[in-house]
Design a protein around this motif. Structure first.
Motif, short mmCIF file in Angstrom:
data_model
loop_
_atom_site.label_atom_id
_atom_site.label_comp_id
_atom_site.label_asym_id
_atom_site.label_seq_id
_atom_site.Cartn_x
_atom_site.Cartn_y
_atom_site.Cartn_z
N LEU A 11 -12.47 34.33 82.06
CA LEU A 11 -11.45 35.23 81.52
C LEU A 11 -11.89 35.99 80.27
CD1 LEU A 11 -8.21 33.07 81.97
CD2 LEU A 11 -9.14 34.81 83.49
N MET A 12 -12.38 35.27 79.25
CA MET A 12 -12.61 35.90 77.96
C MET A 12 -13.87 36.76 77.83
SD MET A 12 -10.02 35.59 76.08
CE MET A 12 -10.71 36.14 74.50
N PRO A 13 -15.00 36.43 78.47
CA PRO A 13 -16.21 37.26 78.26
C PRO A 13 -16.00 38.75 78.53
CG PRO A 13 -16.85 35.20 79.27
CD PRO A 13 -15.34 35.21 79.25
N PRO A 14 -15.42 39.16 79.68
CA PRO A 14 -15.22 40.61 79.87
C PRO A 14 -14.21 41.20 78.90
CG PRO A 14 -14.18 39.36 81.65
CD PRO A 14 -15.01 38.40 80.88
N VAL A 15 -13.25 40.38 78.47
CA VAL A 15 -12.26 40.87 77.50
C VAL A 15 -12.92 41.16 76.16
CG1 VAL A 15 -10.22 40.19 76.19
CG2 VAL A 15 -10.33 39.69 78.62
N VAL A 16 -13.79 40.25 75.72
CA VAL A 16 -14.48 40.44 74.44
C VAL A 16 -15.44 41.62 74.51
CG1 VAL A 16 -16.11 39.38 72.83
CG2 VAL A 16 -14.23 38.02 73.78
N ARG A 17 -16.09 41.79 75.68
CA ARG A 17 -17.06 42.89 75.81
C ARG A 17 -16.40 44.26 75.86
NH1 ARG A 17 -19.72 39.40 79.55
NH2 ARG A 17 -18.70 40.50 81.28
N HIS A 18 -15.26 44.35 76.55
CA HIS A 18 -14.68 45.66 76.83
C HIS A 18 -13.36 45.94 76.13
CE1 HIS A 18 -17.78 45.97 79.85
NE2 HIS A 18 -17.32 44.91 80.49
N GLY A 19 -12.75 44.93 75.53
CA GLY A 19 -11.45 45.14 74.91
C GLY A 19 -11.56 45.46 73.42
N ASP A 20 -10.44 45.90 72.85
CA ASP A 20 -10.36 46.11 71.41
C ASP A 20 -10.31 44.74 70.74
OD1 ASP A 20 -9.67 47.65 68.90
OD2 ASP A 20 -7.89 46.40 69.11
N LEU A 21 -11.30 44.45 69.88
CA LEU A 21 -11.44 43.09 69.36
C LEU A 21 -10.23 42.65 68.54
CD1 LEU A 21 -15.23 42.88 68.37
CD2 LEU A 21 -14.06 42.00 70.40
N PHE A 22 -9.67 43.54 67.73
CA PHE A 22 -8.50 43.17 66.94
C PHE A 22 -7.31 42.87 67.85
CE2 PHE A 22 -4.51 44.26 64.84
CZ PHE A 22 -4.56 43.40 63.74
N GLY A 23 -7.09 43.74 68.83
CA GLY A 23 -5.98 43.52 69.76
C GLY A 23 -6.17 42.26 70.58
N VAL A 24 -7.41 42.01 71.01
CA VAL A 24 -7.70 40.81 71.80
C VAL A 24 -7.45 39.55 70.97
CG1 VAL A 24 -9.60 39.47 72.81
CG2 VAL A 24 -9.30 41.89 73.41
N ALA A 25 -7.94 39.56 69.72
CA ALA A 25 -7.74 38.39 68.85
C ALA A 25 -6.26 38.15 68.59
CB ALA A 25 -8.49 38.59 67.53
N LEU A 26 -5.51 39.22 68.37
CA LEU A 26 -4.09 39.09 68.12
C LEU A 26 -3.36 38.56 69.36
CD1 LEU A 26 -1.67 39.50 66.26
CD2 LEU A 26 -1.52 41.87 67.09
N ALA A 27 -3.72 39.10 70.54
CA ALA A 27 -3.09 38.65 71.78
C ALA A 27 -3.41 37.18 72.06
CB ALA A 27 -3.55 39.52 72.95
N PHE A 28 -4.65 36.78 71.79
CA PHE A 28 -5.04 35.37 71.97
C PHE A 28 -4.20 34.47 71.07
CE2 PHE A 28 -7.61 31.60 71.35
CZ PHE A 28 -8.15 31.37 72.61
N PHE A 29 -4.04 34.90 69.80
CA PHE A 29 -3.23 34.13 68.85
C PHE A 29 -1.78 34.05 69.32
CE2 PHE A 29 -0.20 34.28 65.36
CZ PHE A 29 -0.48 33.08 64.70
N VAL A 30 -1.22 35.17 69.75
CA VAL A 30 0.17 35.20 70.20
C VAL A 30 0.36 34.27 71.40
CG1 VAL A 30 1.96 36.64 71.25
CG2 VAL A 30 0.67 37.49 69.27
#
Length: 244
Positions: free
Chosen positions: A54-73
Motif C-alpha cells: 500500500l504505502m510505497p506507491p503512495v510515498v513515491r507518487h503522492g503529496d508527502l504532507f498530505g500522505v503523512a496527514l492522512a496516515f495520521f488521521v
C-alpha cells in the motif's frame, strides 16, 4: 465474460476461502497460546500489506504532507474509536469472569478485509491470471485471520449469533472491497486514491499496534511468539514477490 463478472467471480473465490476460517474456528477449540500466535501472524501479514503493497506507491507518487496527514488521521480514527468503545464497555455492569471486548480489533480486521478486496478488484482488471493469483494469495492470510478472529470472539464470550454475523461480514467485506476497487476507486483522481490509501494504512497499522498485538500478549505468551509476527511479514513479502 465481461470484466465486471470476472471481478465478481475472483472476489467471490477469495471471499469464500476467507469465510472458511470461521466455521473451522467454530468446530475446534484452541488454547490461547495458539490464538496468540495466530494473532501475531495475522498482525505481521497486515503490517507487510501496508509497508510492501500500500504505502510505497503512495510515498513515491503522492503529496508527502498530505500522505503523512492522512496516515495520521487514519491512526487517530482508530484510537478515538477504540477509546470510546472501551469507555462504553466499561460503563456496562461488571460481569464476573467477563473478558473485555475490543470492538476496535474487529473493526480493524474488517477494514483490512475491505482493503484486501480493493487490491483484488483492481488487480483483476489487469488480467484474469493476476486476479486469481491475488485472490489465492490474499486468502493465504485472510483465512487464518478469519479463524483467529472467531476464535478470539469465542474466548471473549461473544454470542454465537453475533459470531455468525461477523462470519458473514468476512465474505461481505471482501466482496464490497473488490467492487469498490473496480467500480469506484480505479476511476478516482490519483491524488485522491493516494490519500485514501494512506488513511487506510494508518488505520490498519494502529489496529496492529494498539489492538491485535496487545490482545495476543494479554495472557503472557512465550517470549518467542514474536517469531510469528516476523513469519507473517515474511510470508506476505514472499507472496508479493511471487505474484508480481
Amino acid at each position: 465474460m465481461s470484466d465486471f463478472w470476472i471481478v465478481v467471480f475472483i472476489a467471490a473465490l477469495s471471499a469464500f476461502l476467507t469465510y472458511l476460517g470461521a466455521p473451522l474456528a467454530e468446530l475446534f477449540e484452541v488454547p490461547h497460546r495458539v490464538v496468540s500466535g495466530a494473532l501475531q501472524f495475522a498482525a505481521g501479514v497486515i503490517a507487510a500489506l501496508v509497508f510492501i503493497t500500500l504505502m510505497p506507491p503512495v510515498v513515491r507518487h503522492g503529496d508527502l504532507f498530505g500522505v503523512a496527514l492522512a496516515f495520521f488521521v487514519g491512526g487517530a480514527i482508530f484510537v478515538f474509536f477504540e477509546y470510546f468503545s472501551a469507555r462504553r464497555q466499561a460503563a456496562k455492569p461488571a460481569q464476573e469472569d467477563a473478558n473485555p471486548i475490543s470492538l476496535g480489533l474487529y473493526i480493524g480486521i474488517l477494514v483490512d478485509l475491505v482493503v484486501d478486496g480493493i487490491v483484488i478488484g483492481i488487480g483483476a482488471t489487469l488480467t484474469l491470471g493476476t486476479g486469481i493469483a491475488l485472490a489465492l494469495g490474499m486468502a493465504v492470510s485472510t483465512l487464518p485471520l478469519a479463524f483467529v478472529t472467531i476464535s478470539t470472539a469465542k474466548k471473549q464470550g461473544i454470542a454465537k449469533s453475533k459470531r455468525q454475523v461477523l462470519s458473514i461480514l468476512f465474505f461481505v467485506c471482501v466482496m464490497a472491497g473488490a467492487l469498490l476497487g473496480y467500480l469506484v476507486l480505479r476511476d478516482m483522481p490519483a491524488a485522491t486514491r493516494m490519500l485514501l490509501i494512506a488513511l487506510a494504512s494508518g488505520f490498519l497499522i494502529t489496529t496492529v499496534t494498539q489492538s491485535m498485538i496487545p490482545e495476543a500478549n494479554k495472557e503472557g505468551e512465550p517470549s518467542f511468539a514474536g517469531v510469528f509476527f516476523v513469519g507473517g511479514m515474511s510470508i506476505y513479502a514472499l507472496l508479493s514477490l511471487v505474484l508480481k
